[in-house]
Design a protein around this motif. Sequence first.
Motif, PDB file in Angstrom:
ATOM      1  N   SER A 128      36.126  42.156  46.999  1.00  0.00           N
ATOM      2  CA  SER A 128      36.696  43.153  46.028  1.00  0.00           C
ATOM      3  C   SER A 128      36.877  42.605  44.648  1.00  0.00           C
ATOM      4  O   SER A 128      36.874  41.408  44.511  1.00  0.00           O
ATOM      5  N   LEU A 129      36.721  43.128  43.650  1.00  0.00           N
ATOM      6  CA  LEU A 129      36.393  42.626  42.306  1.00  0.00           C
ATOM      7  C   LEU A 129      36.908  43.584  41.354  1.00  0.00           C
ATOM      8  O   LEU A 129      37.071  44.955  41.613  1.00  0.00           O
ATOM      9  N   ALA A 130      37.167  43.171  39.999  1.00  0.00           N
ATOM     10  CA  ALA A 130      37.499  43.933  38.855  1.00  0.00           C
ATOM     11  C   ALA A 130      36.729  43.468  37.835  1.00  0.00           C
ATOM     12  O   ALA A 130      36.428  42.343  37.656  1.00  0.00           O
TER      13      ALA A 130
ATOM     14  N   LYS B 198      40.579  33.330  37.386  1.00  0.00           N
ATOM     15  CA  LYS B 198      41.545  34.138  36.765  1.00  0.00           C
ATOM     16  C   LYS B 198      42.877  34.312  37.403  1.00  0.00           C
ATOM     17  O   LYS B 198      43.091  33.970  38.549  1.00  0.00           O
ATOM     18  N   VAL B 199      44.012  34.082  36.402  1.00  0.00           N
ATOM     19  CA  VAL B 199      45.174  33.953  36.677  1.00  0.00           C
ATOM     20  C   VAL B 199      46.287  34.946  35.949  1.00  0.00           C
ATOM     21  O   VAL B 199      45.707  35.390  34.936  1.00  0.00           O
TER      22      VAL B 199
ATOM     23  N   ALA C 215      37.947  38.588  41.362  1.00  0.00           N
ATOM     24  CA  ALA C 215      37.386  38.805  42.646  1.00  0.00           C
ATOM     25  C   ALA C 215      38.406  38.282  43.778  1.00  0.00           C
ATOM     26  O   ALA C 215      38.835  37.242  43.530  1.00  0.00           O
ATOM     27  N   ARG C 216      38.197  38.971  44.823  1.00  0.00           N
ATOM     28  CA  ARG C 216      38.916  38.330  46.093  1.00  0.00           C
ATOM     29  C   ARG C 216      37.669  38.606  47.199  1.00  0.00           C
ATOM     30  O   ARG C 216      37.012  39.530  47.226  1.00  0.00           O
ATOM     31  N   GLY C 217      37.446  37.564  48.017  1.00  0.00           N
ATOM     32  CA  GLY C 217      36.573  37.608  49.082  1.00  0.00           C
ATOM     33  C   GLY C 217      35.263  37.165  48.699  1.00  0.00           C
ATOM     34  O   GLY C 217      35.231  36.614  47.610  1.00  0.00           O
TER      35      GLY C 217
END
Length: 363
Positions: A91-93, A168-169, A23-25
């Motif tokens: 935003s996410l996966a 997550k990396v 995820a971002r944000g």
Amino acid sequence: MMTLSRRLLATETPGTLATLFSARGSTYRPLGSMMVSLPGMRAGGVSGGCLEEYVARVGERTTRSSPAVMLRFDTHPDSGDDIPVPGCGGSLALLVERLTSDHLTVLEQLADAYQRDEYSLFACFVQHSGKSLSVSREWLEPIERTTISRPDLANVCTRVVRDGKSSKVTLDVDTDVLIQYLPPLTRLVIFGAGDDVLPLCTLGAQLGWHVSVADRRARLATPARFPDADAVIAADWDEAVGRLRFTPRTAVVLMTHSLEDDARVLSLLSTQTMAYVGALGPAHRREWLLEEAAARDPLSPEFASTLRGPIGLDLGDRSAAGIAVAVTAEVLSQLNGRTAQSLHCKAPNPIAARRHGVCPVAV
């Protein structure tokens, strides 16, 4: 989630397991959140409700031909189709896999890990090969007891434990990994079994805490009165404290409504490990309680200083339910190292917030 997974596998109904992989944000749920689903039936969640139906429907369809897919969502989708937009603005996966019996084992292990009194680390590796994904999972020992062979992975695990949150990396051009942090079990111990204990017990259970209720009055301390409690102990205070488990993630609340009983319990707690200890009642009762407890057994100044009273955040509601919310919120802020300040006061325009009278603290 476990019940639905067993049902799907037993009936050979095609189902999926979705995992919030990156995820971002801003996002509603933390990394590692999971959902078992098929269209029209779901357990768990990966968002605030804006993505679940789509993930269930599309995930079931796309995993018919591939065991795993990655669904991505953004605030500005490129296509004009029905892809939903995350409501939190992030935003996410989502890793979506065809549900198998191996996943049932994973879910059982995760459920067990959440009941431990120490943290756990769970790694989900995703390898990319063209358009196909290969997924593998691995339990990692607490970093204090093991040496992780890969330095890059060891550094990630150290950071995850330090921050107390999953991460997550990208390990290499073909491999991503989600290191999921499962915190130690939070224990809520309530001494007293009056009616005002009921909402506090229920709130603790809803948060996934292990809740224990103890009272020397057997007529009140019964499982029938506290169905949400994991343990209900009817015994003298010495025996009750001896039967309970105390950890650095344990919160203790004294609600006997008896100064003598609270004092006895407090003296018994003086050698225990706790994250939070508080007594119901006004400030002057705290002083009386400390004096009464010290008359029985000397209390160390360090322990005496940790006793909270009055307890709870200042929410202005004196009902039993309102007090339960206030106490639960204070315990959460203590466990998470937060100041319990309004998030609105921490917004980009705090001056305007103060002008409208919603931030009583200096910013």
